[in-house]
Design a protein around this motif. Structure first.
Motif, PDB file in Angstrom:
ATOM      1  N   UNK A   1       0.836  -1.201   0.000  1.00  0.00           N
ATOM      2  CA  UNK A   1       0.000   0.000   0.000  1.00  0.00           C
ATOM      3  C   UNK A   1       0.872   1.253   0.000  1.00  0.00           C
ATOM      4  N   UNK A   2       0.303   2.365  -0.414  1.00  0.00           N
ATOM      5  CA  UNK A   2       0.977   3.655  -0.352  1.00  0.00           C
ATOM      6  C   UNK A   2       0.808   4.214   1.053  1.00  0.00           C
ATOM      7  N   UNK A   3       1.901   4.585   1.689  1.00  0.00           N
ATOM      8  CA  UNK A   3       1.826   5.140   3.042  1.00  0.00           C
ATOM      9  C   UNK A   3       1.204   6.535   2.993  1.00  0.00           C
ATOM     10  N   UNK A 112     -10.963   5.065   4.257  1.00  0.00           N
ATOM     11  CA  UNK A 112     -11.086   3.605   4.323  1.00  0.00           C
ATOM     12  C   UNK A 112      -9.742   2.939   3.996  1.00  0.00           C
ATOM     13  N   UNK A 113      -9.009   3.528   3.101  1.00  0.00           N
ATOM     14  CA  UNK A 113      -7.694   3.008   2.700  1.00  0.00           C
ATOM     15  C   UNK A 113      -6.743   3.008   3.896  1.00  0.00           C
ATOM     16  N   UNK A 114      -6.768   4.094   4.641  1.00  0.00           N
ATOM     17  CA  UNK A 114      -5.913   4.194   5.829  1.00  0.00           C
ATOM     18  C   UNK A 114      -6.397   3.259   6.938  1.00  0.00           C
ATOM     19  N   UNK A 115      -7.693   3.175   7.091  1.00  0.00           N
ATOM     20  CA  UNK A 115      -8.289   2.334   8.135  1.00  0.00           C
ATOM     21  C   UNK A 115      -8.011   0.855   7.899  1.00  0.00           C
ATOM     22  N   UNK A 116      -8.027   0.422   6.626  1.00  0.00           N
ATOM     23  CA  UNK A 116      -7.864  -0.994   6.287  1.00  0.00           C
ATOM     24  C   UNK A 116      -6.442  -1.350   5.832  1.00  0.00           C
ATOM     25  N   UNK A 124     -19.138  -1.161  -0.989  1.00  0.00           N
ATOM     26  CA  UNK A 124     -20.234  -1.093  -0.007  1.00  0.00           C
ATOM     27  C   UNK A 124     -19.817  -0.320   1.232  1.00  0.00           C
ATOM     28  N   UNK A 125     -18.576  -0.522   1.659  1.00  0.00           N
ATOM     29  CA  UNK A 125     -18.079   0.195   2.836  1.00  0.00           C
ATOM     30  C   UNK A 125     -17.970   1.691   2.556  1.00  0.00           C
ATOM     31  N   UNK A 126     -17.553   2.044   1.346  1.00  0.00           N
ATOM     32  CA  UNK A 126     -17.479   3.459   0.970  1.00  0.00           C
ATOM     33  C   UNK A 126     -18.875   4.058   0.941  1.00  0.00           C
ATOM     34  N   UNK A 127     -19.823   3.310   0.381  1.00  0.00           N
ATOM     35  CA  UNK A 127     -21.200   3.793   0.282  1.00  0.00           C
ATOM     36  C   UNK A 127     -21.801   4.015   1.669  1.00  0.00           C
ATOM     37  N   UNK A 128     -21.510   3.117   2.600  1.00  0.00           N
ATOM     38  CA  UNK A 128     -22.009   3.269   3.977  1.00  0.00           C
ATOM     39  C   UNK A 128     -21.449   4.530   4.618  1.00  0.00           C
TER      40      UNK A 128
END
Length: 317
Positions: A1-3, A112-116, A124-128
């Motif tokens: 991942x990109x930091x 979400x990228x940082x969280x995961x 779906x997670x983005x939509x929520x």
């Protein structure tokens, strides 16, 4: 991942933006079109029909030497008045809604990228998250429209007047990326924290003026890259289409009406194409702003040190 949490300089903002899309662009745009696909399709249809009608009126005037253009426009308006009013209202509402989601999507995605710890999440997670932040996003729009927009209009009016004495030109070139970064970083902070709107603006001011030239310069260059790319992508098919239309008209003896009709369709399709590209390429600017947001947070919170400690602990396990 990109930091994301990383202390960056001018070139890092640009390099990390492009590295992000090289590594996770497929996942990003997959989620982008999944969530925004319906809005983008509806917007495309509306823009196509609006552009088509507009060019029909324009080319009708050219074809008839200005004799019947007003009659054509008046007849069309009188016969479709209710449809135009309803369609115009729906088009403005759809454009505003899609623009808000388009600007908020990269903010939520990077969160979400940082969280995961990378692209390990679904659309779906983005939509929520978008639904959960809908109230704050709408409030951001209202406050920006009625409080910030008038101030920005006054600033730009002054800068445009200053252009007549030359000094306004460099000031305008600095002001555009500066104000874009200010509003973008405000949106990042506002959606990722529980701070109020004006507190978020204050935070964004702090982010920018602690690293003014790297942030403003990176935003300016990214904007220029996008505009040059958009110009090239739109001009190539435009030139090819013009050559085909006028060559076929000359060789086949087609009438001026047919040539203008073909030109109108071509211009309509190109307008739709460039509008879609503008929305899609806006993601590059917003991800670039995201790199600035997380970089400035790193200077304050020093989170990367904690990540390194955690990773050492995981290796020993």
């Amino acid at each position: 991942m990109i930091a994301l949490f990383k202390k960056r300089r001018f070139n890092d903002y640009l390099n990390d933006t492009f590295d992000f899309f090289k590594k996770d662009g497929k996942h990003f745009f997959g989620a982008y079109f999944t969530i925004n696909g319906v809005f983008l399709l509806l917007l495309t249809v509306f823009i196509y029909f609006i552009s088509k009608v507009y060019f029909e009126v324009i080319f009708s005037e050219i074809n008839n030497n200005g004799n019947s253009s007003y009659n054509y426009a008046e007849t069309f308006l009188s016969e479709n008045f209710a449809l135009i009013i309803f369609g115009g209202f729906f088009f403005v509402l759809l454009t505003l809604l899609f623009t808000l989601i388009n600007f908020a999507f990269p903010v939520i995605y990077l969160s979400e990228y940082e969280k995961n710890n990378g692209a390990n999440f679904s659309s779906k997670e983005i939509f929520k998250r978008l639904k959960a932040k809908a109230g704050r996003l709408f409030l951001f729009f209202i406050l920006s429209l009625f409080i910030i927009a008038p101030i920005l209009m006054i600033i730009f009016a002054i800068l445009i007047l200053l252009c007549f004495i030359i000094i306004g030109i460099p000031l305008l070139m600095i002001a555009i990326p500066l104000l874009f970064s200010l509003m973008s970083l405000t949106l990042y902070h506002y959606l990722n924290n529980e701070d109020g709107f004006f507190s978020s603006i204050g935070k964004a001011f702090g982010y920018i003026f602690n690293q003014f030239w790297p942030i403003v310069g990176s935003t300016m260059i990214m904007y220029m890259i996008i505009q040059v790319t958009l110009t090239i992508l739109s001009m190539i098919p435009y030139v090819i289409a013009m050559v085909i239309i006028f060559t076929s008209a000359n060789t086949s003896g087609s009438s001026d009406t047919e040539a203008l009709s073909s030109l109108g369709i071509t211009m309509t399709i190109l307008f739709v194409f460039t509008t879609i590209l503008n929305y899609v390429f806006n993601n590059l600017l917003m991800i670039n702003q995201g790199m600035m947001y997380y970089s400035r947070r790193e200077h304050i919170e020093n989170k990367s040190s904690f990540y390194e400690i955690d990773s050492i602990g995981n290796h020993f396990e």
